[in-house]
Design a protein around this motif. Structure first.
Motif, PDB file in Angstrom:
ATOM      1  N   GLU A  57      -0.334  14.429  21.675  1.00  0.00           N
ATOM      2  CA  GLU A  57       0.221  15.589  20.986  1.00  0.00           C
ATOM      3  C   GLU A  57       1.721  15.415  20.810  1.00  0.00           C
ATOM      4  O   GLU A  57       2.423  15.195  21.807  1.00  0.00           O
ATOM      5  N   PRO A  58       2.218  15.496  19.578  1.00  0.00           N
ATOM      6  CA  PRO A  58       1.397  15.669  18.378  1.00  0.00           C
ATOM      7  C   PRO A  58       0.793  14.348  17.905  1.00  0.00           C
ATOM      8  O   PRO A  58       1.397  13.292  18.105  1.00  0.00           O
ATOM      9  N   THR A 109     -12.668  -1.639  26.565  1.00  0.00           N
ATOM     10  CA  THR A 109     -12.832  -0.620  25.530  1.00  0.00           C
ATOM     11  C   THR A 109     -11.992   0.610  25.854  1.00  0.00           C
ATOM     12  O   THR A 109     -11.359   1.200  24.966  1.00  0.00           O
ATOM     13  N   SER A 110     -11.957   0.990  27.101  1.00  0.00           N
ATOM     14  CA  SER A 110     -11.119   2.115  27.520  1.00  0.00           C
ATOM     15  C   SER A 110      -9.641   1.810  27.276  1.00  0.00           C
ATOM     16  O   SER A 110      -8.886   2.649  26.766  1.00  0.00           O
ATOM     17  N   TYR A 111      -9.228   0.614  27.636  1.00  0.00           N
ATOM     18  CA  TYR A 111      -7.847   0.160  27.422  1.00  0.00           C
ATOM     19  C   TYR A 111      -7.486   0.251  25.937  1.00  0.00           C
ATOM     20  O   TYR A 111      -6.413   0.739  25.563  1.00  0.00           O
ATOM     21  N   ALA A 112      -8.396  -0.218  25.072  1.00  0.00           N
ATOM     22  CA  ALA A 112      -8.144  -0.226  23.638  1.00  0.00           C
ATOM     23  C   ALA A 112      -8.107   1.181  23.057  1.00  0.00           C
ATOM     24  O   ALA A 112      -7.293   1.480  22.169  1.00  0.00           O
ATOM     25  N   VAL A 113      -8.976   2.056  23.530  1.00  0.00           N
ATOM     26  CA  VAL A 113      -8.974   3.445  23.068  1.00  0.00           C
ATOM     27  C   VAL A 113      -7.644   4.122  23.406  1.00  0.00           C
ATOM     28  O   VAL A 113      -7.083   4.863  22.594  1.00  0.00           O
ATOM     29  N   ILE A 114      -7.145   3.867  24.600  1.00  0.00           N
ATOM     30  CA  ILE A 114      -5.870   4.463  25.015  1.00  0.00           C
ATOM     31  C   ILE A 114      -4.727   3.941  24.147  1.00  0.00           C
ATOM     32  O   ILE A 114      -3.891   4.718  23.658  1.00  0.00           O
ATOM     33  N   ALA A 115      -4.666   2.633  23.947  1.00  0.00           N
ATOM     34  CA  ALA A 115      -3.612   2.055  23.117  1.00  0.00           C
ATOM     35  C   ALA A 115      -3.660   2.620  21.699  1.00  0.00           C
ATOM     36  O   ALA A 115      -2.619   2.977  21.119  1.00  0.00           O
ATOM     37  N   ALA A 116      -4.863   2.729  21.131  1.00  0.00           N
ATOM     38  CA  ALA A 116      -5.006   3.269  19.781  1.00  0.00           C
ATOM     39  C   ALA A 116      -4.584   4.732  19.725  1.00  0.00           C
ATOM     40  O   ALA A 116      -3.900   5.160  18.789  1.00  0.00           O
ATOM     41  N   GLY A 117      -4.968   5.504  20.724  1.00  0.00           N
ATOM     42  CA  GLY A 117      -4.589   6.911  20.748  1.00  0.00           C
ATOM     43  C   GLY A 117      -3.085   7.101  20.833  1.00  0.00           C
ATOM     44  O   GLY A 117      -2.507   7.933  20.109  1.00  0.00           O
ATOM     45  N   LEU A 118      -2.430   6.341  21.688  1.00  0.00           N
ATOM     46  CA  LEU A 118      -0.979   6.456  21.827  1.00  0.00           C
ATOM     47  C   LEU A 118      -0.263   6.065  20.539  1.00  0.00           C
ATOM     48  O   LEU A 118       0.792   6.621  20.209  1.00  0.00           O
ATOM     49  N   SER A 119      -0.836   5.126  19.789  1.00  0.00           N
ATOM     50  CA  SER A 119      -0.197   4.688  18.545  1.00  0.00           C
ATOM     51  C   SER A 119      -0.157   5.790  17.496  1.00  0.00           C
ATOM     52  O   SER A 119       0.627   5.707  16.542  1.00  0.00           O
ATOM     53  N   CYS A 120      -0.988   6.810  17.645  1.00  0.00           N
ATOM     54  CA  CYS A 120      -1.029   7.903  16.673  1.00  0.00           C
ATOM     55  C   CYS A 120       0.176   8.832  16.779  1.00  0.00           C
ATOM     56  O   CYS A 120       0.308   9.774  16.000  1.00  0.00           O
ATOM     57  N   GLY A 121       1.059   8.574  17.735  1.00  0.00           N
ATOM     58  CA  GLY A 121       2.276   9.366  17.842  1.00  0.00           C
ATOM     59  C   GLY A 121       3.342   8.974  16.844  1.00  0.00           C
ATOM     60  O   GLY A 121       4.399   9.608  16.778  1.00  0.00           O
ATOM     61  N   GLY A 122       3.111   7.931  16.034  1.00  0.00           N
ATOM     62  CA  GLY A 122       4.077   7.497  15.035  1.00  0.00           C
ATOM     63  C   GLY A 122       3.557   7.705  13.630  1.00  0.00           C
ATOM     64  O   GLY A 122       2.343   7.780  13.404  1.00  0.00           O
ATOM     65  N   VAL A 123       4.471   7.774  12.666  1.00  0.00           N
ATOM     66  CA  VAL A 123       4.078   7.942  11.267  1.00  0.00           C
ATOM     67  C   VAL A 123       3.381   6.685  10.768  1.00  0.00           C
ATOM     68  O   VAL A 123       2.351   6.749  10.095  1.00  0.00           O
ATOM     69  N   ASP A 124       3.959   5.528  11.083  1.00  0.00           N
ATOM     70  CA  ASP A 124       3.378   4.262  10.649  1.00  0.00           C
ATOM     71  C   ASP A 124       2.383   3.774  11.701  1.00  0.00           C
ATOM     72  O   ASP A 124       2.161   4.425  12.715  1.00  0.00           O
ATOM     73  N   ALA A 178       0.849  -1.193   0.000  1.00  0.00           N
ATOM     74  CA  ALA A 178       0.000   0.000   0.000  1.00  0.00           C
ATOM     75  C   ALA A 178       0.882   1.239   0.000  1.00  0.00           C
ATOM     76  O   ALA A 178       1.974   1.238   0.585  1.00  0.00           O
ATOM     77  N   VAL A 179       0.407   2.272  -0.663  1.00  0.00           N
ATOM     78  CA  VAL A 179       1.015   3.600  -0.590  1.00  0.00           C
ATOM     79  C   VAL A 179       0.068   4.482   0.209  1.00  0.00           C
ATOM     80  O   VAL A 179      -1.142   4.490  -0.046  1.00  0.00           O
ATOM     81  N   ILE A 180       0.620   5.184   1.194  1.00  0.00           N
ATOM     82  CA  ILE A 180      -0.207   5.943   2.135  1.00  0.00           C
ATOM     83  C   ILE A 180       0.319   7.354   2.254  1.00  0.00           C
ATOM     84  O   ILE A 180       1.531   7.566   2.399  1.00  0.00           O
ATOM     85  N   ILE A 181      -0.578   8.316   2.194  1.00  0.00           N
ATOM     86  CA  ILE A 181      -0.249   9.726   2.438  1.00  0.00           C
ATOM     87  C   ILE A 181      -0.784  10.095   3.812  1.00  0.00           C
ATOM     88  O   ILE A 181      -1.991  10.002   4.059  1.00  0.00           O
ATOM     89  N   ALA A 182       0.107  10.480   4.717  1.00  0.00           N
ATOM     90  CA  ALA A 182      -0.289  10.889   6.066  1.00  0.00           C
ATOM     91  C   ALA A 182      -0.205  12.407   6.165  1.00  0.00           C
ATOM     92  O   ALA A 182       0.854  13.001   5.951  1.00  0.00           O
ATOM     93  N   ASP A 183      -1.326  13.042   6.463  1.00  0.00           N
ATOM     94  CA  ASP A 183      -1.436  14.495   6.531  1.00  0.00           C
ATOM     95  C   ASP A 183      -1.229  14.940   7.979  1.00  0.00           C
ATOM     96  O   ASP A 183      -2.078  14.730   8.827  1.00  0.00           O
ATOM     97  N   ARG A 184      -0.067  15.555   8.248  1.00  0.00           N
ATOM     98  CA  ARG A 184       0.230  15.978   9.614  1.00  0.00           C
ATOM     99  C   ARG A 184      -0.734  17.059  10.095  1.00  0.00           C
ATOM    100  O   ARG A 184      -1.120  17.081  11.273  1.00  0.00           O
ATOM    101  N   ALA A 185      -1.161  17.959   9.227  1.00  0.00           N
ATOM    102  CA  ALA A 185      -1.997  19.084   9.639  1.00  0.00           C
ATOM    103  C   ALA A 185      -3.314  18.613  10.253  1.00  0.00           C
ATOM    104  O   ALA A 185      -3.832  19.233  11.185  1.00  0.00           O
ATOM    105  N   HIS A 186      -3.864  17.513   9.738  1.00  0.00           N
ATOM    106  CA  HIS A 186      -5.169  17.052  10.197  1.00  0.00           C
ATOM    107  C   HIS A 186      -5.099  15.699  10.917  1.00  0.00           C
ATOM    108  O   HIS A 186      -6.116  15.216  11.418  1.00  0.00           O
ATOM    109  N   GLY A 187      -3.913  15.077  10.962  1.00  0.00           N
ATOM    110  CA  GLY A 187      -3.786  13.776  11.609  1.00  0.00           C
ATOM    111  C   GLY A 187      -4.561  12.688  10.899  1.00  0.00           C
ATOM    112  O   GLY A 187      -5.002  11.723  11.507  1.00  0.00           O
ATOM    113  N   THR A 188      -4.740  12.834   9.573  1.00  0.00           N
ATOM    114  CA  THR A 188      -5.504  11.867   8.792  1.00  0.00           C
ATOM    115  C   THR A 188      -4.590  11.224   7.751  1.00  0.00           C
ATOM    116  O   THR A 188      -3.433  11.599   7.591  1.00  0.00           O
TER     117      THR A 188
END
Length: 305
Positions: free
Chosen positions: A232-233, A262-277, A98-108
């Motif tokens: 953040e970020p 569910t709370s545990y999973a939300v936290i793990a998912a949120g923390l994972s957003c600190g990386g590009v991949d 897969a080729v992926i474009i990660a937009d830092r401005a919007h976190g998408t």
């Protein structure tokens, strides 16, 4: 395979090329990337990495080609402690990428994946499925695993990532039924999360993810909202949903109730957003538990969703 895994993840694995950009490029334009990296991806494979990173023994069963990408996919899983003896090597077929474009401005991010390889399970996989404490599937893994369960008349704890359309999906077979709220509404029509999850008829955990708004868990007749844990970020949301599912499986195996899981999973998912991949920033169990100590899910009034 080695001794029976505690959690078996069946489905897609891919090799991703990810460009981190300050904002999405317009048509026929040129944007200078802040970084370009390669990393393993795929819903089931990334969920397996998350589960292993969170301290639960995990294995992966899925198809890869007999090319360098396939080698990298399996090497990246093995490096995380995921058992890859269940991998199926397809001769003469390129591995999924897969080729992926990660937009830092919007976190998408925007994804351009190849068509996945066909997944044909073998006798060794049937034995592993029957022996697993939990089997997790994505949209590619559900059909083959459901066929094994029907053919062999076996019931095992089954977790389903229902974030993408799945032909023939039967929530009644699941132990963890976890669609996105968008997909839930496409399956059962408009409505609030409580009613839609109840209509699904899942006999075990029923959890709906809602992107940046976190997730909803149905606990008996009560609906709970687990708000997103924002870092953040927030560099990229790539793989966050897959991490959520791997963490949900890990929490189930650890004996959590559905709200705490569910709370545990939300936290793990949120923390994972600190990386590009989708994998490099996945936290370990102790890190998630430290955040969970001050985290609170809330009961939801029926009209709030």
């Amino acid at each position: 395979m080695h001794s029976p895994p505690i959690a078996l993840f069946v489905g897609l694995a891919a090799w991703d090329t990810i460009a981190l950009v300050p904002s999405y490029p317009a048509a026929d334009s040129r944007v200078i990337a802040e970084d370009i990296i390669e990393a393993g991806g795929g819903p089931a494979a990334t969920a397996a990495v998350a589960c292993a990173r969170l301290g639960v023994r995990s294995a992966f069963a899925g198809a890869v080609g007999d090319d360098r990408r396939g080698e990298r996919i399996l090497e990246s899983l093995a490096a995380e402690g995921v058992d890859v003896e269940g991998a199926i090597i397809c001769p003469g077929i390129p591995s999924t990428a897969a080729v992926i474009i990660a937009d830092r401005a919007h976190g998408t991010r925007a994804l351009c994946p190849m068509r996945p390889l066909p997944l044909d399970l073998e006798a060794r996989h049937e034995a592993a499925i029957a022996a697993a404490s939990m089997v997790h599937v994505d949209q590619a893994g559900y059909g083959p695993v459901a066929a094994v369960l029907a053919r062999d008349n076996v019931r095992v704890p089954l977790s389903v990532d229902a974030g993408n359309p799945i032909s023939g999906l039967d929530p009644a077979l699941t132990t963890i039924f976890a669609p996105t709220l968008i997909q839930l509404r496409s399956m059962f029509g408009a409505g609030e999360a409580r009613g839609l999850l109840a209509r699904a008829g899942a006999p075990g955990w029923a959890v709906a993810t809602d992107g940046g708004d976190g997730a909803y868990a149905l606990d008996g007749q009560e609906m709970w909202h687990a708000p997103a844990h924002v870092v953040e970020p927030c560099v990229s949301t790539l793989g966050a949903g897959d991490v959520f599912h791997g963490a949900l499986v890990a929490a189930w195996i650890r004996g959590f109730d559905v709200v705490r899981a569910t709370s545990y999973a939300v936290i793990a998912a949120g923390l994972s957003c600190g990386g590009v991949d989708g994998r490099s920033a996945i936290p370990d169990h102790d890190t998630v538990m430290a955040v969970l100590a001050d985290y609170r899910a809330a009961r939801v009034h029926p009209m709030e969703v």
